[in-house]
Every structure is written in structure tokens, then in C-alpha cells.
Enzyme design. Sequence first.
Site, PDB file in Angstrom:
ATOM      1  N   ASP A 151       0.878  -1.171   0.000  1.00  0.00           N
ATOM      2  CA  ASP A 151       0.000   0.000   0.000  1.00  0.00           C
ATOM      3  C   ASP A 151       0.912   1.215   0.000  1.00  0.00           C
ATOM      4  O   ASP A 151       1.475   1.584   1.033  1.00  0.00           O
ATOM      5  CB  ASP A 151      -0.899  -0.016   1.241  1.00  0.00           C
ATOM      6  CG  ASP A 151      -1.707   1.279   1.394  1.00  0.00           C
ATOM      7  OD1 ASP A 151      -1.747   2.074   0.446  1.00  0.00           O
ATOM      8  OD2 ASP A 151      -2.287   1.480   2.485  1.00  0.00           O
TER       9      ASP A 151
ATOM     10  N   LYS B 201       3.089  11.162  -3.385  1.00  0.00           N
ATOM     11  CA  LYS B 201       2.053  10.443  -4.137  1.00  0.00           C
ATOM     12  C   LYS B 201       1.145  11.413  -4.884  1.00  0.00           C
ATOM     13  O   LYS B 201       0.678  11.121  -5.984  1.00  0.00           O
ATOM     14  CB  LYS B 201       1.240   9.584  -3.173  1.00  0.00           C
ATOM     15  CG  LYS B 201       0.158   8.736  -3.819  1.00  0.00           C
ATOM     16  CD  LYS B 201      -0.508   7.868  -2.762  1.00  0.00           C
ATOM     17  CE  LYS B 201      -1.643   7.042  -3.328  1.00  0.00           C
ATOM     18  NZ  LYS B 201      -2.262   6.182  -2.296  1.00  0.00           N
TER      19      LYS B 201
ATOM     20  N   ASP C 146     -12.764   5.006   1.374  1.00  0.00           N
ATOM     21  CA  ASP C 146     -11.308   5.096   1.558  1.00  0.00           C
ATOM     22  C   ASP C 146     -10.889   6.559   1.561  1.00  0.00           C
ATOM     23  O   ASP C 146     -10.775   7.196   0.513  1.00  0.00           O
ATOM     24  CB  ASP C 146     -10.612   4.330   0.433  1.00  0.00           C
ATOM     25  CG  ASP C 146      -9.094   4.251   0.621  1.00  0.00           C
ATOM     26  OD1 ASP C 146      -8.583   4.878   1.570  1.00  0.00           O
ATOM     27  OD2 ASP C 146      -8.432   3.567  -0.173  1.00  0.00           O
TER      28      ASP C 146
END
Length: 572
Positions: free
Chosen positions: A8, A70, A169
Amino acid sequence: MGKTVGIDFGTTNSVLAFMECAEPAVIPNRNGARLTPSVVAFTPDNRILVGAPAKNQAIINFERTVSSVKRKLGSDFAVNLGDRSYTAVQIASFIFARLKEDAGLFFEEEVDAAVVTVPAYFNDAQRQAVKSAAELAGFRVMRLINEPTAAALAYGVSRGAAGTVAVFDLGGGTFDVSVLDVSREVFEVVATRGNNRLGGDDFDALIVEFICDSFFRENRIDLREDLMALQKVREAAENAKIELSASAAASINIPFISADKSGPKHVALSLAREQFEAMIAGYLDEISAIVDGALEDAGVEPDELDSLILVGGSTRIPAVGRLLESKFHTVRRNVNPDEAVALGAAIQAGIIAGGVRGLVLVDVAPLSLGIETADDVFVPIIERNTTIPVSKSRVFTTVADNQSVVEVNVLQGERPAASGNFSLGRFQLDDIERAPRGGPKIEVEFDIDANGIVSVAAKDLKTGSFREIVLDAAKTAAGDRVGRMLRDAESHRAEDEAFRTRIQLRSRAAGILEKVKNTVVKEGAQWLEQRPELLDTISLFEETMHTDDAEQLKIAIETLSACLEDGQPQAP
């Protein structure tokens, strides 16, 4: 062959996992921690620090520390450190390399393969960038898997779940909602929505503004102009946000953050949970709308869900929990929101390796894919929420006589106007058969693989001229527009409907002009000259064709159609 792990790769933290005795388990890093901060730093002597060591020195080395990389993937972001420039992919690869080393230390053998998770709403450029970063670190990427899908996999496998499941999420940098139809063997994604620029980082930024504004009002010093002070404020803001998940108020104390002629200055504030919730109210409204949209896409009412699974550290915020509890009767908090995604990736790694049998994972494309055609029209070839992997094609033609080259603009989005969507890239197909417009047949084929990565091919069906590209993450624009596409489509629904109407009317108008030209060719110019009212109408019609006024277009079409019918030669 080495071990295969699940990763992840998160905005704030990254997690490693593997399959142990048919069950997924987290791999601790070299320091024994289950989470590795997604932070990279370069020391003055050019050593690279990753994880907790990088995060711990961020205040004193803020100019050479990169966090939340990210969010930069798929963009042209670069950071200059000394005499070198590093792209977002290179920075991310240092995190992957540290994870690879930690996995190797844990197993005491080489780890060379991984299943890596990505936000469901990452576009093609961002997916390519994640894959490139992992490969640069030495991993063979066996599969990219969407984060909500991975979490559902972890939840379903461990509990034998079945039914309609939604995964919510909300992490540090991204937000996704996916609705799945889950049986004991099949995990099928039905619909997904999200925003790649919404998460805990945005909540932190609001607290940063609160601290800086409060300090400025009291001291007339703007902490945003002092980068070291600003880094201290960011850390204090994150800590306050975390504290507010457990307490009604958070104390924010930063000693010696600045100074003036009167002496040193300190931050000493209290932030109540109610204040924080008022700050993030706009984001909560956006989250609520995205959840509603995902359910609408799936054709599911809130009370028809069997489970809602919470994933990501930001789901610990009480206001987020209350929002979801007001919508759903079953909110599951019995999965670790920090670890579920990595555990699901490990299960997918087991499926690929053959160690986990009897499970099938079916995912979908989050946004429509297609090309731009004449008049700024977007033509979807693969509709959003289509099951992947998938390959679809459509035949197009030329818009000009003797056209030998066409440019293919590959688009992703939901707006009918091409300019309202995100361009993934352009390429040219040449050596097309020279012929009157509408003659050549050009087949455009889209292929989305199991990783969600897109390739596009165009072929002239007569000459065989062929061009194919796999879209290059490094050459596409930043992905922050993608999360807004569905919301833009919804908020501009009336405008988009008007655009469709104009395009349809212009198409009808072009057809009528073509009919007039054919009639003139057939009957001769003298036939048209004998009908001056038709000549005047045609002249006015050509002026009106490109108007944005749909009513004017309709009237012009009806008028010319009537004149043309009246002027048709009678049958003998």
C-alpha cells in the site's frame, strides 16, 4: 525467484504485507514499525533518508525533505537538490526501494515482485507513474490494484462476507468510494468514484491557515514567509488533527517559532473540535456528494448495503463517522484502516502466485475514455465503470477532402465537449488514403489492461497504416483535474445538454446543406438561380450555422428545409 509482497503506497504512510499460512499479515519495517512514513530527505552530505528518519529531521532540513509525493505523481513535479533534479517518480522510487530492503531483511532473502495499490480514481498518467517508481526500485509489478478493491478483498476473505459492500477510503491525499458485489469467490466492482486531491493533507492545510492567521493577528508576523517555521506549523497541525479525533479540543504549542524586537514569540492556541469541523464542512459536503454518486452509479440505495468498510486514517475523524452513520445502517470499523489495503494487496499477490485459490477479482474503469472529433466533440469508446481488462474499438472517418493525416487526441472524462475533459496524450496517424471526406475508414481501438493502464491504436482499414501508443505518464498533465470530472459533469449538466443539442442541430444543418449541393449538381445552377428566395435563405443559413443559439438554428433548419421542399422539381 524471490518472494512476492503486497504494497500500500500511501500519501502519508506505506505498508508492506504478505501471505502467511493462507492469511495476510503486515511486514514490520527494520525499526519494527508497521507503518513507514512516505517521506524522503537528502542530508547535506547527500545521504538519502526514507521513512521515520526523514520525517524526524524535516523541521531542520525542510528544503531537502519531500512528503506527500504520491500527490505529485503523474505531473511534471521536480525538486532541485544540489546539482541534481529529481522527478516525483524518482522520489517515490526511494520509498519503494526502502520497502524492498525491509521486506528482504524480514524474509532474509530477495523480494523481487509486488502487487501495488493505487487510488481507484488515479488516471492513466498516475498509474503509470506508480508502476514506474516501483520498477525503478527493482520490483516486478505483478499487478496494480485499486485501494478500495484491495480493502474489500481483505475484509471479505477474512470474514467470509457476501452481498453488496461499499468501501469508503479517505487517506492522507486521496478519497475513493467503491461499491462491490461480493460472494465468497467473486469480488466484482460495480461502480467507483473519488477525488485524487481530497484527504487528510487538505484538513491539515486548514489548521495551518488557522495557526498562521491567529499568529499574524497577534504578532503581525506571517509564519508562511519563514519555511522552517511553516514546517513546524505543519507538524503541529497534523498532531492537532489527530488529537481532535480523541479529544474535544487540541492544544497547539510551538515555542520560539519566531522573534521580533520585543523578544521570542511562541504559538499557544486551542482548537476545539467544533471549530475544526466547521473548517472542513465544505470537504464533508463534497465527500457526501461523491458517496451519493457512487451509490447512484451502482443502482443501490443506502439501506441496501450489507456493509460499509472504512479505510484510511482520516476515517477516524468523528465528523466523517457521523456523516456515514447518518446515511448507512451498517458501518464496519472492525478492519484496521491503516493496514486493510496492504493486506488486500497481499491476497491479490497470493492469487497471482497461485497460493490463494478460488477467488476472482473483477475491477472497473473509473472514467470514460475516448477521442476528440470535429467541433470539440468527445466520443467515448470505453464508458466509465466498464469491467476491466477490456478492449473496444470504433470506426471514424476524415473531415476534409484528400486528408492524409489525422491527429488522435486521447481523452478521459465525462463532459460531451472534448475541451472539458483531461487529455492523456496525442498522436498522429499518417499515410491515410487520399479520398473525399467521409471516405477513409479509420479504426481506433482502446485497450485497458488489468492494471488500468491504457494503450490506444489507430489503423487505416484500407492502407493498413497503423500507430499504437502506451500513454506516457511523464508527458501528461497533473492529475488533480481528474477527481473533479464527474462533479463538473453534474454541475454543468444543463450546459452540456445545450452543447449536445447544438452539435445535433449543426449536424442536421450540415446534412441539409449537403442535400442542397447535391440538388444543384443534379439540376444545374440555373435551377437554383430561378429560385432567388432559396438563394437568400441559403446565405442566411450559412451565417447562422455556427451560432450558439439553438432556437435560431432550429428556425434556420426549418426555413431552409421548407424552401428546399417547395423548390423540388415536380415528378412528370
